[in-house]
Design an enzyme around this catalytic site. Structure first.
Site, PDB file in Angstrom:
ATOM      1  N   SER A 113      -9.195   5.005   1.353  1.00 56.40           N
ATOM      2  CA  SER A 113      -8.140   3.986   1.441  1.00 56.40           C
ATOM      3  C   SER A 113      -8.671   2.582   1.689  1.00 56.40           C
ATOM      4  CB  SER A 113      -7.157   4.409   2.525  1.00 56.40           C
ATOM      5  OG  SER A 113      -6.062   3.566   2.501  1.00 56.40           O
ATOM      6  N   HIS A 114      -8.312   2.016   2.831  1.00 59.04           N
ATOM      7  CA  HIS A 114      -8.649   0.621   3.131  1.00 59.04           C
ATOM      8  C   HIS A 114     -10.030   0.486   3.776  1.00 59.04           C
ATOM      9  CE1 HIS A 114      -6.789   2.687   6.416  1.00 59.04           C
ATOM     10  NE2 HIS A 114      -7.364   1.848   7.262  1.00 59.04           N
ATOM     11  N   ASP A 278      -4.527  -2.214  -1.431  1.00 55.12           N
ATOM     12  CA  ASP A 278      -5.743  -1.728  -0.770  1.00 55.12           C
ATOM     13  C   ASP A 278      -6.632  -0.910  -1.703  1.00 55.12           C
ATOM     14  OD1 ASP A 278      -4.104   0.481  -0.972  1.00 55.12           O
ATOM     15  OD2 ASP A 278      -4.843   1.381   0.870  1.00 55.12           O
ATOM     16  N   ASP A 280      -7.012   2.253  -2.489  1.00 57.00           N
ATOM     17  CA  ASP A 280      -6.434   3.255  -3.388  1.00 57.00           C
ATOM     18  C   ASP A 280      -5.029   2.890  -3.876  1.00 57.00           C
ATOM     19  OD1 ASP A 280      -5.470   3.610  -0.798  1.00 57.00           O
ATOM     20  OD2 ASP A 280      -5.116   5.748  -1.083  1.00 57.00           O
ATOM     21  N   ASP A 282      -2.125   2.165  -2.400  1.00 61.91           N
ATOM     22  CA  ASP A 282      -0.840   2.566  -1.825  1.00 61.91           C
ATOM     23  C   ASP A 282      -0.299   1.549  -0.812  1.00 61.91           C
ATOM     24  OD1 ASP A 282      -2.679   3.190   0.122  1.00 61.91           O
ATOM     25  OD2 ASP A 282      -2.134   5.317   0.291  1.00 61.91           O
ATOM     26  N   ARG A 283      -1.143   0.634  -0.347  1.00 65.16           N
ATOM     27  CA  ARG A 283      -0.644  -0.372   0.598  1.00 65.16           C
ATOM     28  C   ARG A 283      -0.311  -1.677  -0.120  1.00 65.16           C
ATOM     29  NH1 ARG A 283      -3.893  -0.114   6.256  1.00 65.16           N
ATOM     30  NH2 ARG A 283      -3.876   2.148   6.475  1.00 65.16           N
ATOM     31  N   LYS A 377       3.106   6.248  -0.478  1.00 62.61           N
ATOM     32  CA  LYS A 377       3.478   4.847  -0.458  1.00 62.61           C
ATOM     33  C   LYS A 377       2.862   4.188  -1.686  1.00 62.61           C
ATOM     34  CE  LYS A 377      -0.068   3.656   2.971  1.00 62.61           C
ATOM     35  NZ  LYS A 377      -0.593   4.890   3.546  1.00 62.61           N
TER      36      LYS A 377
HETATM   37  C1  G16 Z   1      -2.876   6.139   6.282  1.00 62.34           C
HETATM   38  C2  G16 Z   1      -1.598   6.909   6.301  1.00 62.34           C
HETATM   39  C3  G16 Z   1      -0.487   6.046   6.808  1.00 62.34           C
HETATM   40  C4  G16 Z   1      -0.860   5.470   8.169  1.00 62.34           C
HETATM   41  C5  G16 Z   1      -2.169   4.720   8.066  1.00 62.34           C
HETATM   42  C6  G16 Z   1      -2.681   4.248   9.406  1.00 62.34           C
HETATM   43  O1  G16 Z   1      -2.788   5.114   5.345  1.00 62.34           O
HETATM   44  O2  G16 Z   1      -1.264   7.377   5.018  1.00 62.34           O
HETATM   45  O3  G16 Z   1       0.651   6.816   6.880  1.00 62.34           O
HETATM   46  O4  G16 Z   1       0.138   4.622   8.628  1.00 62.34           O
HETATM   47  O5  G16 Z   1      -3.147   5.574   7.535  1.00 62.34           O
HETATM   48  O6  G16 Z   1      -2.937   5.350  10.184  1.00 62.34           O
HETATM   49  P1  G16 Z   1      -3.696   5.222  11.565  1.00 62.34           P
HETATM   50  O7  G16 Z   1      -2.868   4.273  12.383  1.00 62.34           O
HETATM   51  O8  G16 Z   1      -3.744   6.602  12.094  1.00 62.34           O
HETATM   52  O9  G16 Z   1      -5.058   4.616  11.267  1.00 62.34           O
HETATM   53  P2  G16 Z   1      -3.897   4.910   4.259  1.00 62.34           P
HETATM   54  O10 G16 Z   1      -3.445   3.717   3.473  1.00 62.34           O
HETATM   55  O11 G16 Z   1      -5.150   4.665   5.046  1.00 62.34           O
HETATM   56  O12 G16 Z   1      -3.932   6.184   3.500  1.00 62.34           O
END
Ligand code: G16
Length: 544
Positions: A113-114, A278, A280, A282-283, A377
Site C-alpha cells: 500500500s502506502h 497511494d 496500490d 485505494d487511497r 476502497k
Molecule cells: C489499510 C486498511 C485500512 C486502514 C489502514 C490504516 O489501508 O485497508 O482499512 O484504515 O490500513 O490501518 P492502520 O491504522 O492499522 O495502519 P491500506 O491503504 O494500507 O491498505
C-alpha cells in the site's frame, strides 16, 4: 509439467495485519518465505482447485518475481485459471472489480500500500475473497494457523510467463490470461459517473485540475480515465509512471508525503482541484485551491451529495465509517434518515455490510473512501465522485465544504502519528490506557468531562463475529473525542496513532486553524497518555 514438493519449516511472523502480510522486501526474499505464505493461502482455501483466481500488484520492487512464483505454485496446487494484470499490474480496486466481474473464486494482491518500495522498502501480499473484498479475520486466521505448521510447498518447474503482452496460455492444466488491467475498471467508472458532464467541466476555461499518482499504480488508470476518456490536458497526471521504488518517495497521499501536489495546490494560480492516490490506488487525498479536505469530511460531503451522481441517485441504503473516523458523516446520515455503522479500522469490516446492502458508501480517516461498486476502497472513484459533484454544483471545493459545515456544523479533526517508535513502551502506553478506561467515566480534566471511555469492540451485525481491542476511545460530554490505537500496517517498531476530534456548530468559528482548534485536546491526550515519555518523541512524525 513437473511439480516439485519442497520441504520447508514455518516462519513465526506470518500473521496478516490490518491489510494482509506486510514486511520489508528483504524478509520476503528469505528462502521459502513467500512460498510458505502462498502455500498457506492455498491450503486454507477449501475448494479452490479448478477455480479462477485474479493476480496482480502495485508494481513495486519484487512484484514481478513474486507473480512468477505464485503462478507456478498455483499451477502445482490445481488452480484452474489465473487472470493476471499486464506487467503484473492491478490496482487494489481494479483487482476487486475484476474478481467480481469474472466471478472469480478470489484474488491475490501484491502490495504494501502506502509503505515505501524498492530493495530496502516494503512488500506485501493479501488474499481477497469471492466478493472482491479483503479476506475476513476467520480466513486470515486460518492462513496464519497453517503458516505455523507448514512443512512443504508445491511448485511447478516451468519457464516464466511473459507478463508484458496480453495473452492466453497454460501452465500444465492451468489457464493463464494476461489481461488489460485498466479497461474493466474504467468501464465500471463510466457506468457510475456522468462522464459527459465531467468532460464539459474539464473542457471549460474556468476549471483546471491536477492528479498526482506518486509514481505508483494509478498512473496508467488516471491517464486513461482523466486524460484519454475525460479530455484533461496531457500532463494533468503528474508522477504518472509506476516505478518499482516510487521514485524514492513515500506513496502515501497526505499533506506530508504528497508534497509535489501540495506545492502545486497551495501556489498562486493553483488549479481548482487536486488529488493524489497511494501505492496500490485505494487511497485518495482531495484538495481544492489552497484547501485540504479531510478524509472524514470528504465522506460526509460525498454522502450529502450522492443524489447528484448517476450511480447513487436512487439513494443510499446506509453508510459506514471506521471507529476513528470523525462523526461528520453520522450527521449527514441522521438528516437523510439512513443508518450509520461504526466498524473497527480495516476495510475488511465493511464487506459484510456492503454484501447485505446495509451500507452503500464507506470511508475511513486514513484517506479511504469507497462504495458497493467494489469491495475495496477506491482512490480514483473518489476523485471522479468529487469531479461529478463539482460539475453539477458549479461551486469550488472550498465552498462546497464550507457550505457543508454551515449546514451540519464542523467536526475539527486531526490524526497524530508517532511512527517507528519502540514496540514495548508503545504497548505499555496502550496497556496503561486499557486498564484505566474502566474508571474514567465522569472524570474531569479542566473543562472536559469524560462521557464514555472504552476499548472499542465490534460485533458484526451480519455474522455475529466479535473483534475486540480495536482502540481506546475517550469521549467527552461536549462531543469531543480522543482515540488511541497502534497501527496494524507498519513494518518497523510500532506506530502510535492519536485521533483528535471536536465538534463546532457555530459557523463563525469554522475558520480557526485545525491544530489550534484542537490544541486543548492535544494537550489532554498528552496528559492522559504521557505520549512523550513512552514514545521518546517531542512531536508526531506525521500530522494529517
Ligand atoms: C489499510 C486498511 C485500512 C486502514 C489502514 C490504516 O489501508 O485497508 O482499512 O484504515 O490500513 O490501518 P492502520 O491504522 O492499522 O495502519 P491500506 O491503504 O494500507 O491498505
Amino acid at each position: 509439467m513437473d511439480i516439485r514438493t519442497v520441504s520447508t519449516t514455518p516462519f513465526s511472523d506470518q500473521k496478516p495485519g490490518t491489510s494482509g502480510l506486510r514486511k520489508s522486501v528483504t524478509v520476503f526474499q528469505k528462502p521459502h518465505y513467500l512460498e510458505n505464505f502462498v502455500q498457506s493461502i492455498f491450503d486454507s482455501l477449501e475448494g479452490c482447485q479448478g477455480q479462477t483466481l485474479v493476480l496482480g500488484g502495485d508494481g513495486r520492487y519484487y512484484n514481478r518475481q513474486a507473480i512468477q512464483t505464485i503462478l507456478k505454485m498455483a499451477a502445482a496446487n490445481g488452480i484452474g485459471r489465473i487472470l493476471v494484470g499486464r506487467g503484473g499490474i492491478l490496482s487494489t480496486p481494479a483487482a476487486s472489480c475484476i474478481i467480481r466481474k469474472y466471478k472469480a473464486f478470489g484474488g491475490i494482491i501484491l502490495s504494501a500500500s502506502h509503505n515505501p518500495g524498492g530493495p530496502d522498502g516494503d512488500f506485501g501480499i493479501k488474499y481477497n475473497i469471492t466478493n472482491g473484498g479483503p479476506a475476513p479475520e476467520k480466513v486470515t486466521e486460518a492462513i496464519y494457523a497453517r503458516s505455523k505448521v507448514i512443512d512443504s510447498y508445491k511448485i511447478a518447474d516451468v519457464a516464466d510467463i511473459n507478463l508484458d503482452k496480453l495473452s492466453v496460455s497454460r501452465i500444465g492444466e492451468m489457464g493463464v490470461e494476461v489481461i488489460d488491467p485498466v479497461e474493466p475498471y474504467a468501464r465500471l467508472m463510466e457506468s457510475l459517473f456522468d462522464f459527459d458532464r465531467i468532460r464539459e467541466l474539464i473542457k471549460g476555461d474556468s476549471f483546471s485540475l491536477c492528479m498526482d499518482s506518486l509514481h505508483a499504480v494509478t498512473g496508467p488508470y488516471a491517464k486513461n480515465i482523466l486524460e484519454q476518456r475525460l479530455g484533461a490536458p496531457g500532463g494533468t497526471v503528474q508522477n504518472g509512471e509506476p516505478l518499482e521504488d516510487f521514485g524514492g518517495g513515500h506513496p502515501d497521499p497526505n499533506l506530508v508525503y504528497a508534497h509535489d501536489l501540495v506545492e502545486v495546490m497551495f501556489a498562486d494560480n493553483a488549479p481548482d482541484f487536486g488529488a493524489a492516490s497511494d501505492g496500490d490506488g485505494d487511497r485518495n487525498m482531495i484538495l481544492g485551491n489552497k484547501f485540504f479536505v479531510t478524509p472524514s469530511d470528504s465522506l460526509a460531503v460525498l454522502t450529502a451529495n450522492a443524489h447528484l451522481v448517476p450511480g447513487y441517485k436512487d439513494g443510499l441504503s446506509g453508510v459506514a465509517r471506521s471507529m476513528p473516523t470523525s462523526a461528520a458523516v453520522d450527521r449527514v446520515a441522521a438528516k437523510l434518515g439512513i443508518d450509520c455503522y461504526e466498524t473497527p479500522t480495516g476495510w475488511k469490516f465493511f464487506g459484510n455490510l456492503l454484501d447485505a446492502d446495509k451500507a452503500t458508501l464507506c470511508g475511513e480517516e486514513s484517506f479511504g473512501t469507497g462504495s458497493n461498486h467494489v469491495r475495496e476502497k477506491d482512490g480514483l472513484w473518489a476523485v471522479l465522485f468529487w469531479l461529478n459533484i463539482l460539475a453539477v454544483k458549479g461551486e469550488s471545493v472550498e465552498d462546497i465544504v464550507r457550505n457543508h459545515w454551515q449546514t451540519y456544523g464542523r467536526n475539527f479533526y486531526s490524526r497524530h502519528d508517532y511512527e517507528e517508535v519502540a514496540k514495548e513502551p508503545a504497548t505499555e502506553l496502550m496497556e496503561r490506557l486499557r486498564s484505566s478506561v474502566g474508571e474514567m467515566k465522569g472524570k474531569k480534566f479542566g473543562a472536559y468531562e469524560v462521557d464514555y471511555a472504552d476499548d472499542f469492540s465490534y460485533t458484526d451485525p451480519i455474522d455475529g463475529s466479535v473483534s475486540s481491542k480495536q482502540g481506546i476511545r475517550i469521549g467527552f460530554t461536549d462531543g469531543s473525542r480522543i482515540v488511541f490505537r497502534l497501527s496494524g500496517t507498519g513494518t518497523k517498531g510500532a506506530t502510535l496513532r492519536v485521533y483528535l476530534e471536536s465538534y463546532e456548530p457555530d459557523a463563525s468559528k469554522h475558520s480557526v486553524e485545525t491544530q489550534a482548534a484542537l490544541k486543548p485536546l492535544i494537550d489532554l491526550a498528552e496528559e492522559i497518555a504521557q505520549i512523550r515519555k513512552f514514545t521518546e518523541r517531542e512531536e508526531p512524525t506525521v500530522i494529517t
